[in-house]
Design a protein around this motif. Structure first.
Motif, PDB file in Angstrom:
ATOM      1  N   ASP A 104       0.820  -1.207   0.000  1.00 14.86           N
ATOM      2  CA  ASP A 104       0.000   0.000   0.000  1.00 14.86           C
ATOM      3  C   ASP A 104       0.857   1.261   0.000  1.00 14.86           C
ATOM      4  O   ASP A 104       0.337   2.364   0.013  1.00 14.86           O
ATOM      5  N   THR A 105       2.183   1.112  -0.044  1.00 14.84           N
ATOM      6  CA  THR A 105       3.058   2.281  -0.054  1.00 14.84           C
ATOM      7  C   THR A 105       3.637   2.585  -1.424  1.00 14.84           C
ATOM      8  O   THR A 105       4.211   3.645  -1.630  1.00 14.84           O
ATOM      9  N   TYR A 106       3.522   1.674  -2.359  1.00 13.54           N
ATOM     10  CA  TYR A 106       3.975   1.903  -3.728  1.00 13.54           C
ATOM     11  C   TYR A 106       3.166   1.002  -4.655  1.00 13.54           C
ATOM     12  O   TYR A 106       2.540   0.050  -4.219  1.00 13.54           O
ATOM     13  N   GLN A 107       3.181   1.344  -5.927  1.00 14.18           N
ATOM     14  CA  GLN A 107       2.417   0.588  -6.911  1.00 14.18           C
ATOM     15  C   GLN A 107       3.338   0.106  -8.030  1.00 14.18           C
ATOM     16  O   GLN A 107       4.217   0.842  -8.469  1.00 14.18           O
ATOM     17  N   ILE A 108       3.100  -1.103  -8.476  1.00 13.48           N
ATOM     18  CA  ILE A 108       3.809  -1.659  -9.618  1.00 13.48           C
ATOM     19  C   ILE A 108       2.836  -1.604 -10.791  1.00 13.48           C
ATOM     20  O   ILE A 108       1.739  -2.160 -10.723  1.00 13.48           O
ATOM     21  N   GLY A 109       3.223  -0.902 -11.847  1.00 10.33           N
ATOM     22  CA  GLY A 109       2.347  -0.772 -13.003  1.00 10.33           C
ATOM     23  C   GLY A 109       2.384  -1.992 -13.901  1.00 10.33           C
ATOM     24  O   GLY A 109       3.087  -2.972 -13.638  1.00 10.33           O
ATOM     25  N   GLU A 110       1.635  -1.914 -14.968  1.00 12.56           N
ATOM     26  CA  GLU A 110       1.676  -2.963 -15.992  1.00 12.56           C
ATOM     27  C   GLU A 110       3.023  -2.868 -16.711  1.00 12.56           C
ATOM     28  O   GLU A 110       3.624  -1.801 -16.758  1.00 12.56           O
ATOM     29  N   PRO A 111       3.497  -3.963 -17.267  1.00 11.11           N
ATOM     30  CA  PRO A 111       4.812  -3.930 -17.910  1.00 11.11           C
ATOM     31  C   PRO A 111       4.918  -2.850 -18.990  1.00 11.11           C
ATOM     32  O   PRO A 111       4.046  -2.724 -19.846  1.00 11.11           O
ATOM     33  N   ALA A 112       5.993  -2.086 -18.915  1.00 15.74           N
ATOM     34  CA  ALA A 112       6.276  -1.074 -19.928  1.00 15.74           C
ATOM     35  C   ALA A 112       7.107  -1.682 -21.051  1.00 15.74           C
ATOM     36  O   ALA A 112       7.234  -1.100 -22.126  1.00 15.74           O
ATOM     37  N   TYR A 113       7.668  -2.849 -20.792  1.00 19.59           N
ATOM     38  CA  TYR A 113       8.505  -3.526 -21.776  1.00 19.59           C
ATOM     39  C   TYR A 113       8.462  -5.026 -21.521  1.00 19.59           C
ATOM     40  O   TYR A 113       8.491  -5.463 -20.368  1.00 19.59           O
ATOM     41  N   ARG A 114       8.385  -5.793 -22.594  1.00 18.66           N
ATOM     42  CA  ARG A 114       8.420  -7.256 -22.502  1.00 18.66           C
ATOM     43  C   ARG A 114       9.383  -7.791 -23.562  1.00 18.66           C
ATOM     44  O   ARG A 114       9.471  -7.245 -24.656  1.00 18.66           O
ATOM     45  N   ALA A 115      10.070  -8.866 -23.206  1.00 17.97           N
ATOM     46  CA  ALA A 115      10.984  -9.516 -24.149  1.00 17.97           C
ATOM     47  C   ALA A 115      11.179 -10.955 -23.698  1.00 17.97           C
ATOM     48  O   ALA A 115      10.620 -11.389 -22.684  1.00 17.97           O
ATOM     49  N   SER A 116      11.990 -11.656 -24.447  1.00 17.23           N
ATOM     50  CA  SER A 116      12.341 -13.022 -24.096  1.00 17.23           C
ATOM     51  C   SER A 116      13.854 -13.143 -24.227  1.00 17.23           C
ATOM     52  O   SER A 116      14.440 -12.670 -25.206  1.00 17.23           O
ATOM     53  N   TYR A 117      14.471 -13.722 -23.235  1.00 14.55           N
ATOM     54  CA  TYR A 117      15.919 -13.936 -23.259  1.00 14.55           C
ATOM     55  C   TYR A 117      16.200 -15.391 -22.918  1.00 14.55           C
ATOM     56  O   TYR A 117      15.713 -15.893 -21.903  1.00 14.55           O
ATOM     57  N   ILE A 118      16.936 -16.056 -23.752  1.00 10.21           N
ATOM     58  CA  ILE A 118      17.243 -17.484 -23.656  1.00 10.21           C
ATOM     59  C   ILE A 118      15.993 -18.310 -23.335  1.00 10.21           C
ATOM     60  O   ILE A 118      16.026 -19.236 -22.543  1.00 10.21           O
ATOM     61  N   GLY A 119      14.901 -17.921 -23.948  1.00 11.70           N
ATOM     62  CA  GLY A 119      13.653 -18.655 -23.778  1.00 11.70           C
ATOM     63  C   GLY A 119      12.861 -18.307 -22.535  1.00 11.70           C
ATOM     64  O   GLY A 119      11.824 -18.902 -22.274  1.00 11.70           O
ATOM     65  N   ILE A 120      13.332 -17.336 -21.756  1.00 12.55           N
ATOM     66  CA  ILE A 120      12.632 -16.916 -20.532  1.00 12.55           C
ATOM     67  C   ILE A 120      12.038 -15.528 -20.764  1.00 12.55           C
ATOM     68  O   ILE A 120      12.744 -14.607 -21.178  1.00 12.55           O
ATOM     69  N   LYS A 121      10.756 -15.391 -20.500  1.00 17.63           N
ATOM     70  CA  LYS A 121      10.095 -14.099 -20.664  1.00 17.63           C
ATOM     71  C   LYS A 121      10.512 -13.162 -19.536  1.00 17.63           C
ATOM     72  O   LYS A 121      10.596 -13.570 -18.381  1.00 17.63           O
ATOM     73  N   ILE A 122      10.781 -11.904 -19.903  1.00 19.80           N
ATOM     74  CA  ILE A 122      11.120 -10.879 -18.916  1.00 19.80           C
ATOM     75  C   ILE A 122      10.223  -9.672 -19.149  1.00 19.80           C
ATOM     76  O   ILE A 122       9.688  -9.482 -20.244  1.00 19.80           O
ATOM     77  N   ALA A 123      10.074  -8.854 -18.108  1.00 18.89           N
ATOM     78  CA  ALA A 123       9.257  -7.643 -18.224  1.00 18.89           C
ATOM     79  C   ALA A 123       9.826  -6.566 -17.303  1.00 18.89           C
ATOM     80  O   ALA A 123      10.325  -6.868 -16.219  1.00 18.89           O
ATOM     81  N   ALA A 124       9.741  -5.326 -17.763  1.00 21.05           N
ATOM     82  CA  ALA A 124      10.145  -4.169 -16.956  1.00 21.05           C
ATOM     83  C   ALA A 124       8.879  -3.460 -16.497  1.00 21.05           C
ATOM     84  O   ALA A 124       8.065  -3.023 -17.316  1.00 21.05           O
ATOM     85  N   TYR A 125       8.714  -3.377 -15.175  1.00 26.63           N
ATOM     86  CA  TYR A 125       7.526  -2.773 -14.561  1.00 26.63           C
ATOM     87  C   TYR A 125       7.883  -1.404 -13.980  1.00 26.63           C
ATOM     88  O   TYR A 125       8.835  -1.293 -13.209  1.00 26.63           O
TER      89      TYR A 125
END
Length: 135
Positions: A104-125
């Motif tokens: 309740d002290t901070y919020q994580i938004g929807e991903p601003a960036y998505r990619a895949s690296y070595i078959g693993i999905k990553i996201a920047a929130y």
């Protein structure tokens, strides 16, 4: 005998993966680094287990969070105050994402960036600290 066989299998599998990269390297990391550089504005920071790796050769200010460094359960995110959180879609990091989404002290938004690296999905929130006290 079983343990020796499992260790041998793990070593052979690791060598196979490494050899595969050497025979046909992937440059996904370079593209992801460029994309993240375009996402973050000057002075903004990126935190995550892989953040320092993707920041190599860029101006991105990165902080390793996870994997035994600045453990998210021990170091509160508002103390570090990264602008973006880079997470991989692996069980440990998905559990962490669910934990911090309940803050309740901070919020994580929807991903601003998505990619895949070595078959693993990553996201920047993006992280919003408007409900958190200033440092």
């Amino acid at each position: 005998w079983l343990v020796s066989g499992m260790l041998a299998f793990a070593m052979i599998r690791s060598l196979y993966i490494d050899a595969g990269f050497l025979l046909s390297p992937t440059y996904e990391s370079r593209k992801i680094s460029q994309d993240l550089s375009g996402l973050l504005r000057t002075g903004e920071s990126l935190a995550g287990d892989w953040a320092p790796f993707f920041a190599l050769g860029t101006e991105i200010k990165a902080l390793r969070v996870g994997g035994g460094y600045n453990d998210p359960q021990e170091v509160p995110l508002p103390l570090l105050r990264p602008d973006y959180l880079l997470l991989a879609e692996v069980p440990e990091q998905l559990r962490y994402l669910e934990m911090i989404r309940s803050s309740d002290t901070y919020q994580i938004g929807e991903p601003a960036y998505r990619a895949s690296y070595i078959g693993i999905k990553i996201a920047a929130y993006p992280v919003d600290y408007s409900g958190s006290p200033a440092r």
